[in-house]
Motif scaffolding. Structure first.
Motif, PDB file in Angstrom:
ATOM      1  N   GLU A   1       1.029   5.483  -1.272  1.00 25.01           N
ATOM      2  CA  GLU A   1       1.719   5.800  -0.014  1.00 25.01           C
ATOM      3  C   GLU A   1       1.068   7.008   0.666  1.00 25.01           C
TER       4      GLU A   1
ATOM      5  N   GLY B   1      -3.195   5.824   0.848  1.00 20.08           N
ATOM      6  CA  GLY B   1      -3.661   4.527   1.311  1.00 20.08           C
ATOM      7  C   GLY B   1      -4.659   3.877   0.366  1.00 20.08           C
TER       8      GLY B   1
ATOM      9  N   GLU C   1      -4.289   8.232   9.355  1.00 21.76           N
ATOM     10  CA  GLU C   1      -3.602   6.959   9.454  1.00 21.76           C
ATOM     11  C   GLU C   1      -3.780   6.362   8.069  1.00 21.76           C
ATOM     12  N   LYS C   2      -2.699   5.986   7.431  1.00 23.39           N
ATOM     13  CA  LYS C   2      -2.744   5.655   6.005  1.00 23.39           C
ATOM     14  C   LYS C   2      -4.074   5.005   5.597  1.00 23.39           C
ATOM     15  N   GLY C   3      -4.842   5.716   4.755  1.00 24.82           N
ATOM     16  CA  GLY C   3      -6.106   5.150   4.256  1.00 24.82           C
ATOM     17  C   GLY C   3      -7.340   5.621   5.005  1.00 24.82           C
TER      18      GLY C   3
ATOM     19  N   MET D   1       0.866  -1.176   0.000  1.00 20.22           N
ATOM     20  CA  MET D   1       0.000   0.000   0.000  1.00 20.22           C
ATOM     21  C   MET D   1       0.902   1.226   0.000  1.00 20.22           C
ATOM     22  N   GLY D   2       1.830   1.261  -0.920  1.00 15.80           N
ATOM     23  CA  GLY D   2       2.786   2.360  -0.955  1.00 15.80           C
ATOM     24  C   GLY D   2       4.101   1.867  -1.524  1.00 15.80           C
TER      25      GLY D   2
ATOM     26  N   SER E   1      -4.883   1.265  -2.910  1.00 15.22           N
ATOM     27  CA  SER E   1      -4.001   0.271  -3.517  1.00 15.22           C
ATOM     28  C   SER E   1      -3.464   0.767  -4.865  1.00 15.22           C
TER      29      SER E   1
ATOM     30  N   THR F   1     -12.885   5.956   6.040  1.00 11.06           N
ATOM     31  CA  THR F   1     -11.835   5.462   5.140  1.00 11.06           C
ATOM     32  C   THR F   1     -11.834   6.295   3.863  1.00 11.06           C
TER      33      THR F   1
END
Ligand code: MCN
Ligand code: CUN
Length: 800
Positions: free
Chosen positions: A531, A534, A598-600, A18-19, A536, A613
């Motif tokens: 990155e 978040g 927070e990532k995503g 995911m990054g 794909s 999300t």
């Protein structure tokens, strides 16, 4: 240290990250199935085919051109000559270096392979056949082939199209402080000097160059499918040359089968295809064959350099002085920032702390093809790195010093960064001693030297013809041109745009001005967005290569995609994230300041269960959700990134060779390459780039050269004569890494696409010369050249 599988030598793959991380390239699903869409795959309704008649002479006056027989060919639709073009004001076109270049020759031909006539026919074979029916009468002239004689008083004047011209001089240019450098040399204990040639070579991409032009007579819109690394720059040049507005020109770069700089420029065939389409009212396709590619469309290097290096008795490097004679061919068409006629050559002080440095470069015309700089050069840094890394070895040779120790004691130290060089460059970051130490450790330097001693004793006892060589190089690259304040091409500042749109379902499309030619942009730029947001990488489509669909920017060369377009991508993703925060705040009915990323997803501080999300935010942004008054709906952003500085990747290379002194044959036994390109987005792709560049270095150092005979006949117009390295000549690469992020780049990444091509030729050359204990011999070190060097009679490989 990389996680390379010891059995296969390949990097172990991560699961789709995911990054950042090593993931398989998204584009390869198409490429390995033969589903790439290259220029040759494009067929437009009613498309005609063109071929170019080229000059057999290096220098000749055109007495007459008779096209009547060709025109009478039943399948020929048009024959275009320089005279036709002159009528349209298109016989000459601007080059990237403020010169003009003949599109189709009118007065003279100035290099073998120059474009003389353009035949458009109903099929490719008829177009080729009809070339033989064009009758050109030439009056041959003496040619200037050796740049070292281009300025002789009796040299024929090549560019007599320019009024009042009496010689072949193009420019004099200098950088650095001449007086300070002379001072340093006057005070130095030891000085070594060396004449060296970085010979003319060619990028030789697998796919040659070509173009399909289609002028719609009703809408007046010109569509050009073409092999270009810089679609937007091409569009602006067409707009200026043809007097059409940009919105009436669409440049489409389909998949590119390798560029390596060969696809930066605009070639006469492209312009002729446009004229052909206007004249015939049908789409016209022109593609060059291999020989045409090697003879006519661009070359690289061709720098005759005289370098001097000054040091103290105890091995402290003090300064470097260099004069260069640059062979630019018949028209000055080299590609580099406008204010720098020798490109970025003036980073030649390299990786060392020097008190002073100076270079003076003189450009000259010769009767050879124009369009220099191409071939993974970072605008002439190949030549610069070769110069300094050869000079350091020459000095070590002269003084009996160890080349590794000489480098180690003179490398810039990490606390010196940011470091301003004697030539005015501000290197951003690096840990050079650690990078070198890593390479020497991996290579087992001391053991190699011990083994070399034994091999030499056996040779000296007459037991074996074999010698062993260990060659080092340490390079500093400068990639990512801009900033636009100091760098432009034809007045176009070197900034890049990016546009990012998140669809309601959370999938995304990223539009960029740079253009992949095999570097994996479809994957790596998606990874940057992944990155940052978040999402794909599989859900992010990267659109490039169509000027109607992408923002303006100067394209891919000089490894500028990651430093400039990559930065633009991170910045545009952050803009989207800022917008997403506002949308999430509205969704969760809190203040944006109460949200943590927070990532995503955005989470409410102190209440981790309350979160939105990216998928939910994307849908909400397109819904009836009430947003603050000053916030528009949807989730997208644009950005233009103007780099504050270049990025400065570096690397330490160690090459080990075995030389057969009886045959001159060189075998590269081992190659250790430690690269530092800051943060790696996709380490597997980075390693692929390094592998390719290392192979280039073996090619340059051992086999590639564009040679000419004294009449200007091109002696390398096929792959039988112009030798490219294959897997057979390459060892299993041993790669390492250090990571010093670029402090000014939003994700700390530095470019890497040309690092290995820049760094490897001196390592291979130094290794061969170390083996045979010869102070200097020019590349390529072919078996003949090595055999001669061993026997004290060096060979000039670029002239026959
Ligand atoms: N990359 C990365 N992490 C980094 C730096 C780069 O993951 N820290 C990845 C990039 O995301 C990109 C690739 O490595 O997918 C190369 O990135 P970059 O260094 O930015 O170079 P460019 O994309 O601008 O490529 C241009 C460079 C040049 S100028 C020549 S010449 C060359 C080269 O790339 N031509 C090539 N490598 C080539 N590789 C192939 N297969 N074909 C060419 O024509
Ligand atoms: Cu100099 S070759 Mo690359 O920059 O396209």
């Amino acid at each position: 240290m990389t996680t390379t599988d010891p059995d296969t030598g390949f990097r172990a793959l991560d699961a789709t990250p995911m990054g950042y991380g090593s993931m398989r390239r998204k584009e390869d699903a198409r490429f390995v199935r033969g589903k790439g869409r290259y220029l040759d795959d494009i067929v437009l309704p009613g498309m005609l085919h063109a071929a170019i008649l080229r000059s057999p002479h290096a220098h000749a006056r055109i007495v007459s051109i008779d096209t009547s027989a060709a025109e009478a060919h039943p399948r020929v639709r048009a024959v275009i000559t320089g005279e036709t073009l002159a009528g349209l004001g298109l016989a000459w076109m601007p080059t990237l270096s403020h010169d003009v270049q003949s599109v189709l020759a009118t007065d003279k031909v100035r290099f073998q392979g120059q474009e003389v006539a353009f035949v458009v026919a109903e099929d490719r074979y008829s177009a080729r056949d009809a070339l033989a029916l064009v009758d050109v009468e030439y009056d041959p002239l003496p040619a200037v082939i050796d740049a070292q004689h281009a300025l002789d008083a009796d040299a024929p004047v090549i560019r007599d199209d320019q009024e009042g011209r009496t010689d072949n001089h193009i420019f004099d240019w200098e950088a650095g402080d001449a007086a300070a450098t002379d001072d340093v040399f006057a005070r130095a204990d030891v000085v070594s000097s060396c004449d060296m040639l970085y010979p003319r070579s060619h990028p030789a991409p697998m796919e040659t160059c070509g173009s399909i032009a289609s002028m719609d007579p009703v809408s007046g819109k010109l569509t050009v499918y073409t092999t270009t690394q810089a679609p937007h720059a091409h569009r602006t040049v067409y707009a200026l040359v043809a007097g059409l507005p940009e919105h009436k020109i669409q440049i489409i770069s389909p998949d590119i089968g390798g560029g390596f700089g060969n696809k930066v420029g605009i070639y006469p065939g492209y312009v002729c295809a446009v004229v052909g389409s206007i004249v015939t009212g049908a789409p016209v396709k022109w593609t060059e064959d291999r020989s045409e590619n090697l003879m006519s469309t661009s070359f690289a290097r061709d720098y005759h350099m005289r370098g001097e290096i000054a040091a103290t008795h105890d091995g402290k490097l003090l300064g470097v002085r260099v004069t260069v004679l640059a062979d630019h061919g018949a028209f000055n068409g080299t590609a580099q920032p406008s204010k720098m006629p020798a490109g970025l050559f003036h980073v030649f002080s390299g990786s060392y702390d020097l008190a002073a440095a100076h270079c003076a470069v003189t450009g000259v015309y010769t009767n050879k093809a124009p369009g220099g700089v191409a071939y993974a050069c970072s605008f002439r840094i190949t030549e610069a790195v070769y110069l300094i890394e050869r000079l350091v070895d020459v000095l070590a040779h002269d003084q009996g010093w160890d080349p590794a120790e000489l480098r180690r004691t003179n490398l810039l130290r990490s606390e010196q960064f940011p470091y301003t060089t004697a030539l005015g460059w501000e290197y951003d970051s690096g840990d050079y001693p650690r990078t070198l130490a890593t390479a020497l450790d991996m290579a087992g330097y001391d053991e190699l030297r011990a083994e070399q001693k034994q091999v030499r004793s056996a040779y000296e006892r007459g037991e074996s013809p074999m010698l062993m060589g260990i060659g080092l190089s340490f390079f500093t690259e400068a990639v990512g041109a801009g900033p636009r304040r100091t760098m432009d091409i034809l007045g176009l500042g070197m900034a890049d745009g990016a546009e990012l749109r998140i669809h309601p379902t959370g999938k995304a499309v990223l539009r960029l001005s740079c253009m992949t030619q095999g570097q994996g942009h479809q994957t790596t730029f998606a990874q940057i967005v992944a990155e940052e947001l978040g999402i794909s990488p599989d859900d992010i489509e990267v659109v490039q290569g169509d000027t109607d669909q992408t923002p303006f920017g100067l394209g891919t060369y000089g490894s500028r995609s990651t430093p400039v377009s990559g930065a633009a991508t991170a910045m545009v993703a952050r803009k989207v994230r800022d917008r997403a925060r506002i949308v999430a705040a509205a969704m969760l009915e809190v203040s944006p300041d109460d949200l943590e990323w927070e990532k995503g997803a955005f989470r409410v501080a102190g209440d981790p269960a309350a979160a939105a999300t990216m998928n939910e935010i994307a849908m909400a942004a397109h819904s009836d959700l009430e947003l603050p008054d000053d916030v528009e709906g949807h989730l997208d952003a644009t950005c233009v990134y103007n780099p504050p500085n270049l990025t400065y990747p570096c690397g330490a290379y160690v090459c080990v060779v075995d030389v057969d002194t009886a045959t001159g044959q060189v075998k590269v036994r081992r190659f250790v390459a430690v690269d530092d390109c800051g943060v790696r987005i996709n380490p597997m792709v980075v390693e692929g780039q390094v592998h390719g560049g290392l192979a280039d270095g073996i090619g340059m150092a051992l086999m590639e050269v564009m040679a000419f005979d004294t009449d200007g006949n091109h002696l390398g117009a096929s792959f039988m004569d112009y030798l490219l390295p294959t897997a057979m000549e390459c060892p299993s690469w041993e790669l390492g890494e250090t990571v010093t992020p670029s402090p000014h780049h939003p994700i700390g990444a530095k470019g890497v696409g040309e690092s290995a091509t820049v760094g490897s030729p001196p390592a291979v050359t130094n290794a061969v010369l170390d083996a045979i204990r010869v102070r200097h011999a020019d590349m390529p070190l072919t078996p003949a050249a090595v055999w001669r060097a061993v026997r004290g009679t060096p060979l000039r490989t670029d002239l026959a």
